[in-house]
Design an enzyme around this catalytic site. Sequence first.
Site, PDB file in Angstrom:
ATOM      1  N   GLU A 339       0.792  -1.233   0.000  1.00 38.75           N
ATOM      2  CA  GLU A 339       0.000   0.000   0.000  1.00 38.75           C
ATOM      3  C   GLU A 339       0.829   1.291   0.000  1.00 38.75           C
ATOM      4  OE1 GLU A 339      -2.879  -0.245   3.168  1.00 38.75           O
ATOM      5  OE2 GLU A 339      -4.113  -1.688   2.071  1.00 38.75           O
ATOM      6  N   GLU A 444      -6.154  -8.087  -0.346  1.00 42.38           N
ATOM      7  CA  GLU A 444      -6.873  -7.778   0.894  1.00 42.38           C
ATOM      8  C   GLU A 444      -8.331  -7.474   0.580  1.00 42.38           C
ATOM      9  OE1 GLU A 444      -5.258  -4.883   3.552  1.00 42.38           O
ATOM     10  OE2 GLU A 444      -3.171  -5.521   3.247  1.00 42.38           O
TER      11      GLU A 444
END
Length: 579
Positions: A339, A444
């Site tokens: 991320e 995710e």
Amino acid sequence: MRRATESEESSSMLRAMVRGGGRGGGSSGDSELWNGKPAPWYKKRKNLCILIWVSVALLLILIIVAATVVPKMNKKDKDGKDKAGSSDSGGKINPNSIPKDAPSWLNPLVWASTDGFNLTYTDETVGDLPVMGLYTDWDDSARANDKVPALKDAWGDYGKRPARGVNVGGWLSLEPFITPSLFGYASSLGIIDEYTLCSYLAARCEQVLEKHYANFVTENTFKEIADAGLDHVRIPFSYWAVQTYDGDPYLFRTSWRYLLRAIEWCRKYGLRVNLDVHGLPGSQNGWNHSGRQGSIGWLNGTDGNLNAQRALDIHDRLSKFFAQPRYKNIISHYGLANEPKMTLLSVPAVNKWTTDAYNLVRENGIKDAIIVFGDGFRGLGNWQGQLQDLSNAALDVHQYVIFNEGQILFNHSEKVRFACDGWTQQTLESMDRSTGYGPTLVAEWSQADTDCAQHLTNVGWGNRWTGTYITGNPAGIGDITEPMCPTQDHRCSCTEANADPGRWSSSYKKFLRMFAEAQMHSFEKGWGWFYWVWDTESAAQWSYKKGMAAGVLPAKAWDRSFNCKMSDIPNFSDLPEYY
């Protein structure tokens, strides 16, 4: 005159004793006197004979036992393993086998757990990273279930056989909402992430974190994951497993051996591994799960370039280590940076770093694993034409409705429709090189339909759902003070969302199951998915394990009844209560 030998005297005594006791009606020895009194029991010939025979027999038994058992005990102590190959506990390690100056990561005498580790001391390294704890041999014959190949056999095309995996998050990289017990301090202490926790604990950080490492994830975790029909595991860990720098309070290298042991347990159960570097030097996003909440110091700020090089150095060592033959079949995915917040970072700078890291990892011998890089929250369509020259690489997107202020307002019916329609469309467009990057996976996602879980939005920040999202910014920038559940009024409560699954209504369970299966359906249009997260202390909406127990996830990952037929979605909004 020749003196009788000791053997002859003993023989004569034994003959006399045999004769005396060989008749019926009593023994002459019973009536013997000693100093004018009845002889003590040990002076009577009959009793003395019995004592001698018993002593001889016991001595023979002891000799036989010693000859049989002691060599086996010595063998076990020498190699540190029993017949099954498991390690002895730390208390059985020979202290003399460990150098007195051995650091803690090489000294099993101080480890919180020794199960599954090879305890034979070695300071050998590969890529300057220790192999201590690893056994020499490995076996890649296991497979997670009968629908996927064994580790030793090629997986094949992920576009045709997508990954079905799960994250063991909150373990080697802490997240307050996953383990709130580690962050149960007074707010005045400012303990909001792993950085501040270890700063506060100081010397006690090692004891607290290793206890967590040893107990939060165990061998049984990976057995349960395989039993659930999953076939991949994403293991988040952070740079301090490899290296720390001046001023870092993080626990250096202890998590490294737990990472290695986890990979071996995945091997045992046929689970392929997605290595995920969750925290980079300086923080790549400023979020608590990068280690330090606040500013971004990777490719940004005064030390941005220094931290970018440090991150490359981390990958240099990691890739040299995991290029060993023992990892060829089990490391299926190699993640570069979790991320990166590319909405605040220079896109060209991140892409250049990604290319440099990719080339470094490949040159160091990671030939077969898929190299994974994050979408950076830019929007999947913006990746069309970028980094497409990277062979066997995949774009990693994380999909949650609850962190999007437009999507968290969806009611349950709308959330399921969006999962079926919106995310399927996004996945297909991203998989097409004419409209997106190409190979795309979702590393995710969850069933959470609220941001109510304690500490989910950061320690002490409240949540969007009830309008209590206070960031602490003096100007109130980013604060949300109006409820953002679908009804946007006083009915926006976290009580049911945070309740034990045993209190969930049948309609809420129906929604959660349908929402999960809709996402599985959509993400399998790409290269597969990894649920976030396997287990939590309390946030049941985020726990695959708790979801299975509550019946809101399939008992086997492929055993699904809902495949996004829109007419099958009930109108949840017609229910008298949202839940």
